[in-house]
Design a protein around this motif. Structure first.
Motif, PDB file in Angstrom:
ATOM      1  N   VAL A 132       0.663  -1.055   0.208  1.00 17.32           N
ATOM      2  CA  VAL A 132       0.139   0.223  -0.154  1.00 17.32           C
ATOM      3  C   VAL A 132       1.067   1.663  -0.258  1.00 17.32           C
ATOM      4  N   THR A 133       0.224   2.297  -0.621  1.00 14.56           N
ATOM      5  CA  THR A 133       0.950   4.023  -0.350  1.00 14.56           C
ATOM      6  C   THR A 133       0.111   4.520   0.550  1.00 14.56           C
ATOM      7  N   PHE A 134       0.403   5.651   1.319  1.00 10.78           N
ATOM      8  CA  PHE A 134      -0.681   5.721   2.028  1.00 10.78           C
ATOM      9  C   PHE A 134       0.035   7.846   1.328  1.00 10.78           C
ATOM     10  N   ASP A 135      -0.801   8.633   0.841  1.00 12.84           N
ATOM     11  CA  ASP A 135      -0.264  10.379   0.761  1.00 12.84           C
ATOM     12  C   ASP A 135      -1.169  10.635   1.872  1.00 12.84           C
ATOM     13  N   MET A 136      -0.392  11.042   2.399  1.00 12.45           N
ATOM     14  CA  MET A 136      -0.856  11.802   3.491  1.00 12.45           C
ATOM     15  C   MET A 136      -1.534  12.976   3.897  1.00 12.45           C
ATOM     16  N   THR A 137      -0.891  13.466   2.615  1.00 11.15           N
ATOM     17  CA  THR A 137      -1.597  14.918   1.812  1.00 11.15           C
ATOM     18  C   THR A 137      -2.738  14.310   1.775  1.00 11.15           C
ATOM     19  N   LYS A 138      -3.394  13.698   1.236  1.00 13.16           N
ATOM     20  CA  LYS A 138      -4.442  13.934   0.437  1.00 13.16           C
ATOM     21  C   LYS A 138      -5.625  12.808   1.318  1.00 13.16           C
ATOM     22  N   ASN A 139      -4.633  11.908   2.774  1.00 16.70           N
ATOM     23  CA  ASN A 139      -5.757  11.096   3.137  1.00 16.70           C
ATOM     24  C   ASN A 139      -6.419  10.009   2.357  1.00 16.70           C
ATOM     25  N   GLU A 140      -5.533   9.676   1.835  1.00 18.63           N
ATOM     26  CA  GLU A 140      -5.522   8.410   0.740  1.00 18.63           C
ATOM     27  C   GLU A 140      -4.825   7.217   0.904  1.00 18.63           C
ATOM     28  N   MET A 141      -5.359   5.958   0.960  1.00 18.51           N
ATOM     29  CA  MET A 141      -4.341   4.505   0.649  1.00 18.51           C
ATOM     30  C   MET A 141      -5.151   4.234  -1.064  1.00 18.51           C
ATOM     31  N   LYS A 142      -4.181   3.872  -1.469  1.00 17.50           N
ATOM     32  CA  LYS A 142      -4.042   2.907  -2.618  1.00 17.50           C
ATOM     33  C   LYS A 142      -3.753   1.377  -2.565  1.00 17.50           C
ATOM     34  N   VAL A 143      -3.826   0.864  -3.302  1.00 13.86           N
ATOM     35  CA  VAL A 143      -3.756  -0.617  -2.892  1.00 13.86           C
ATOM     36  C   VAL A 143      -2.942  -1.231  -3.878  1.00 13.86           C
ATOM     37  N   HIS A 144      -2.011  -1.486  -3.652  1.00 18.84           N
ATOM     38  CA  HIS A 144      -1.121  -2.053  -4.547  1.00 18.84           C
ATOM     39  C   HIS A 144      -1.336  -3.090  -5.214  1.00 18.84           C
ATOM     40  N   GLN A 145      -1.073  -4.325  -4.675  1.00 21.01           N
ATOM     41  CA  GLN A 145      -1.123  -5.815  -4.785  1.00 21.01           C
ATOM     42  C   GLN A 145      -1.840  -6.320  -3.545  1.00 21.01           C
ATOM     43  N   GLN A 146      -3.352  -7.123  -4.084  1.00 23.91           N
ATOM     44  CA  GLN A 146      -3.872  -7.693  -2.994  1.00 23.91           C
ATOM     45  C   GLN A 146      -3.797  -9.055  -2.996  1.00 23.91           C
ATOM     46  N   LYS A 147      -3.479  -9.793  -1.785  1.00 23.60           N
ATOM     47  CA  LYS A 147      -3.620 -11.064  -1.159  1.00 23.60           C
ATOM     48  C   LYS A 147      -4.615 -11.057  -0.563  1.00 23.60           C
ATOM     49  N   ALA A 148      -6.089 -11.657  -0.720  1.00 23.35           N
ATOM     50  CA  ALA A 148      -6.997 -11.798  -0.346  1.00 23.35           C
ATOM     51  C   ALA A 148      -7.171 -14.014   0.416  1.00 23.35           C
ATOM     52  N   GLU A 149      -7.388 -13.601   0.993  1.00 24.33           N
ATOM     53  CA  GLU A 149      -7.533 -15.003   1.654  1.00 24.33           C
ATOM     54  C   GLU A 149      -9.655 -15.533   0.867  1.00 24.33           C
ATOM     55  N   PRO A 150      -9.860 -16.810   0.786  1.00 21.10           N
ATOM     56  CA  PRO A 150     -11.116 -16.727   0.545  1.00 21.10           C
ATOM     57  C   PRO A 150     -11.873 -17.203   1.494  1.00 21.10           C
ATOM     58  N   TRP A 151     -11.316 -16.531   3.165  1.00 20.16           N
ATOM     59  CA  TRP A 151     -11.910 -16.465   4.474  1.00 20.16           C
ATOM     60  C   TRP A 151     -13.252 -16.071   4.868  1.00 20.16           C
ATOM     61  N   ARG A 152     -14.070 -16.034   5.731  1.00 26.27           N
ATOM     62  CA  ARG A 152     -15.048 -15.902   6.249  1.00 26.27           C
ATOM     63  C   ARG A 152     -15.161 -16.445   7.962  1.00 26.27           C
ATOM     64  N   VAL A 153     -14.740 -15.183   8.475  1.00 25.89           N
ATOM     65  CA  VAL A 153     -13.996 -15.065  10.304  1.00 25.89           C
ATOM     66  C   VAL A 153     -14.877 -14.942  10.957  1.00 25.89           C
ATOM     67  N   THR A 154     -15.455 -15.311  12.061  1.00 25.78           N
ATOM     68  CA  THR A 154     -16.479 -15.324  13.098  1.00 25.78           C
ATOM     69  C   THR A 154     -15.161 -15.362  14.518  1.00 25.78           C
ATOM     70  N   LEU A 155     -15.467 -14.059  14.599  1.00 22.35           N
ATOM     71  CA  LEU A 155     -14.478 -14.034  16.551  1.00 22.35           C
ATOM     72  C   LEU A 155     -15.471 -13.755  17.167  1.00 22.35           C
ATOM     73  N   ILE A 156     -15.548 -14.713  18.278  1.00 17.73           N
ATOM     74  CA  ILE A 156     -16.567 -15.255  19.013  1.00 17.73           C
ATOM     75  C   ILE A 156     -15.802 -15.012  20.569  1.00 17.73           C
ATOM     76  N   ASP A 157     -15.617 -14.000  21.954  1.00 11.32           N
ATOM     77  CA  ASP A 157     -15.364 -14.271  22.609  1.00 11.32           C
ATOM     78  C   ASP A 157     -15.688 -14.831  24.166  1.00 11.32           C
ATOM     79  N   THR A 158     -15.078 -16.038  24.124  1.00 10.51           N
ATOM     80  CA  THR A 158     -15.603 -17.310  24.748  1.00 10.51           C
ATOM     81  C   THR A 158     -15.436 -17.303  26.321  1.00 10.51           C
TER      82      THR A 158
END
Length: 257
Positions: A74-100
């Protein structure tokens, strides 16, 4: 299919690291051991996860909340308050987090997430502190075939110390860290019917005591035998074994591309 993963214990025997983070967040090769476990399940087509959080569970939630940033360039442009994603490495996951709960036992944690699996014919269940190249897809098929309520992966424990072979007082051979004595143990990586949860009385019930005992007495638990790699991470020594395997490029549990 859903995989329920226990990730709430204190990990007192590896306190060198767990005073800062929950045990499943201890890193192997720069990634939490929890990530490695999820990648293993994902390689077998299981991408829906319910994580049972407890001790320092907020760190697990923060990890997944920021997962996209962790895995992308990612690149963060602080002057424009923007974030640019260059390469995405997403997983095919659905994650539910439960406080037990922080003090809940293993069975109690599973009982607390019952609503998330109650409508399924079966689900996977494992601990958040061990790695293996177990064939999860085959264990699920085995479970469906035998028709019982529970399947447990049966493994041989790894050896802890080198063994001497002797002829009288003469040492004739040395075997470095041989495997166990042939007896099989609970290696986790269960496949369960939601009906198993009815055997868990309350938060203070360990899954490994009464529930597993009752299933065995009723002949409702089958063993899926796994004779290849299996390694828990209960101590710093065992953590270092896993780290060395990963660093060598020969980690047996890395079955994904």
């Amino acid at each position: 299919m859903i995989a329920v993963i226990l990730a709430g214990g204190l990990g007192t025997r590896i306190s060198e690291e767990t005073h800062l983070k929950p045990k499943p967040m201890i890193e192997i090769g720069g990634k939490p051991i929890l990530w490695h476990i999820m990648k293993t399940y994902s390689a077998h087509g299981v991408n829906d996860f319910v994580i049972c959080c407890g001790y320092k569970g907020y760190l697990i939630k923060e990890y997944f909340a920021n997962y996209f940033l962790h895995m992308s360039d990612v690149t963060f442009d602080m002057t424009k308050n923007e974030m640019k994603v260059h390469q995405q490495k997403a997983e095919p996951w659905r994650v539910t987090l439960i406080d037990t709960g922080e003090d809940t036992m293993t069975g109690g944690r599973l009982r607390r997430v019952a609503d998330y699996v109650k409508n399924d014919e079966s689900f996977c269940f494992t601990y958040g502190d061990g790695l293996s190249n177990v064939d999860i897809r085959a264990s699920i098929a085995f479970h469906k075939q035998h028709g019982k309520l529970a399947t447990v992966t049966a493994v041989q424990p790894p050896g802890r110390y080198g063994a001497l072979q002797r002829d009288g007082d003469v040492v004739t051979a040395f075997t470095e860290k041989p495997r166990g004595d042939g007896g099989l143990i609970n290696g986790g990586f269960f496949v369960l019917s939601p009906k198993c949860i009815d055997l868990i009385a309350d938060d203070q019930t360990p899954w490994e005591s009464e529930p597993m005992g009752k299933l065995a007495e009723a002949r409702q638990m089958m063993a899926f035998e796994h004779t290849d790699f299996w390694q828990p991470m209960d101590t710093m020594r065992e953590k270092n074994i896993l780290e060395e395997l990963w660093s060598s490029g020969q980690a047996p549990w890395k079955i994904w591309h």
